[in-house]
Design a protein around this motif. Structure first.
Motif, PDB file in Angstrom:
ATOM      1  N   ASP A  24       0.832  -1.210   0.000  1.00  0.00           N
ATOM      2  CA  ASP A  24       0.000   0.000   0.000  1.00  0.00           C
ATOM      3  C   ASP A  24       0.867   1.261   0.000  1.00  0.00           C
ATOM      4  OD1 ASP A  24      -2.319  -1.500  -0.033  1.00  0.00           O
ATOM      5  OD2 ASP A  24      -2.671  -1.319   2.134  1.00  0.00           O
ATOM      6  N   LYS A  27       2.363   1.688  -3.457  1.00  0.00           N
ATOM      7  CA  LYS A  27       1.354   2.170  -4.403  1.00  0.00           C
ATOM      8  C   LYS A  27       1.121   3.663  -4.217  1.00  0.00           C
ATOM      9  CE  LYS A  27      -1.190  -2.138  -5.146  1.00  0.00           C
ATOM     10  NZ  LYS A  27      -2.456  -2.858  -4.914  1.00  0.00           N
ATOM     11  N   LYS A  30       4.052   5.523  -5.603  1.00  0.00           N
ATOM     12  CA  LYS A  30       3.986   5.527  -7.064  1.00  0.00           C
ATOM     13  C   LYS A  30       3.004   6.595  -7.555  1.00  0.00           C
ATOM     14  CE  LYS A  30       2.865   2.720 -11.061  1.00  0.00           C
ATOM     15  NZ  LYS A  30       2.291   1.502 -11.572  1.00  0.00           N
ATOM     16  N   ARG A  31       1.832   6.681  -6.910  1.00  0.00           N
ATOM     17  CA  ARG A  31       0.851   7.706  -7.297  1.00  0.00           C
ATOM     18  C   ARG A  31       1.428   9.107  -7.090  1.00  0.00           C
ATOM     19  NH1 ARG A  31      -2.671   4.279  -4.494  1.00  0.00           N
ATOM     20  NH2 ARG A  31      -2.655   5.686  -2.718  1.00  0.00           N
TER      21      ARG A  31
END
Length: 59
Positions: A24, A27, A30-31
């Protein structure tokens, strides 16, 4: 044997939760990076193609 299996299951569950948390976080990172790249791209386009307003027009 039952205690061993119970302990093993607990260890696996804890590790799984840790891995899910790391996934999580990756992620989200990355965003965040993609958002920064998008913003940088917009800024680069503005620098390469500036809009000239009326104050820059020849008289």
């Amino acid at each position: 044997m039952s205690d061993f299996l119970s302990n093993a299951f607990q260890v696996i569950s804890n590790r799984s939760a840790d891995i899910e948390e790391k996934i999580d976080r990756l992620k989200k990172a990355k965003r965040d990076i993609e958002n920064e790249q998008d913003q940088a791209s917009v800024e680069i386009k503005k620098l390469l193609q500036p809009s000239l307003d009326s104050s820059w027009e020849a008289l």
